[in-house]
Design a protein around this motif. Sequence first.
Motif: not given
Length: 191
Positions: A155-179
């Motif tokens: 859709l046009g989004l890059m990586h940024y922290t503490n969101s679904l678009m966090d670049g560490d989404i595969t490792n971050g169990s404490n990151l948001p899992t939804g939009i």
Amino acid sequence: MKKKNKLTVTSLVAVCLVTIAAPQVFAYSKIGYKLVAGVKDRYYYVGASSLGSNIDAAVSNWNNIDPLTYFWQDQTDVNFIKSSSNSTTQLDFYSDYYGNTGWAGMTYYFDSAGAINSGGYPTKDYTWCQAKLNLSASHNNSWTTIAGHEMGHALGLMHYTNSLMDGDITNGSNLPTGITLDDIDGIRDIY
């Protein structure tokens, strides 16, 4: 009494002006390019995959931003309809065992001439995307989250922290899992 009312009205007007004039702060990052046809009433395809229900759930999450969670102005035009063929789609999902690559998902961008990136972000507007989910990858999040993250790239989004678009989404169990609201704001700004 009139003096007190005048002071109250003056204070209220001042608060309103400060609120209206306050600059907006965005926590999302845009690629700078987007799907040429937009995101409303577009089509997606799921190649033969054991993750079909996860992918469908991820697309549904983007399609159905919860109006009870977010304000009406935070709605988006995102609406992708599943297609049984990839001949006229704007987003295709595939999953396979791609090996120990270090990624759980990767999005590729195309225009009518072919690929416009080599596993990175696009260099111009694009007509369709291909999201690959790597079944060989080890990660701490659901495949629905990974597919939703890759759709965010499409859709046009890059990586940024503490969101679904966090670049560490595969490792971050404490990151948001939804939009998140930042994800929604990014899409609204792009389209």
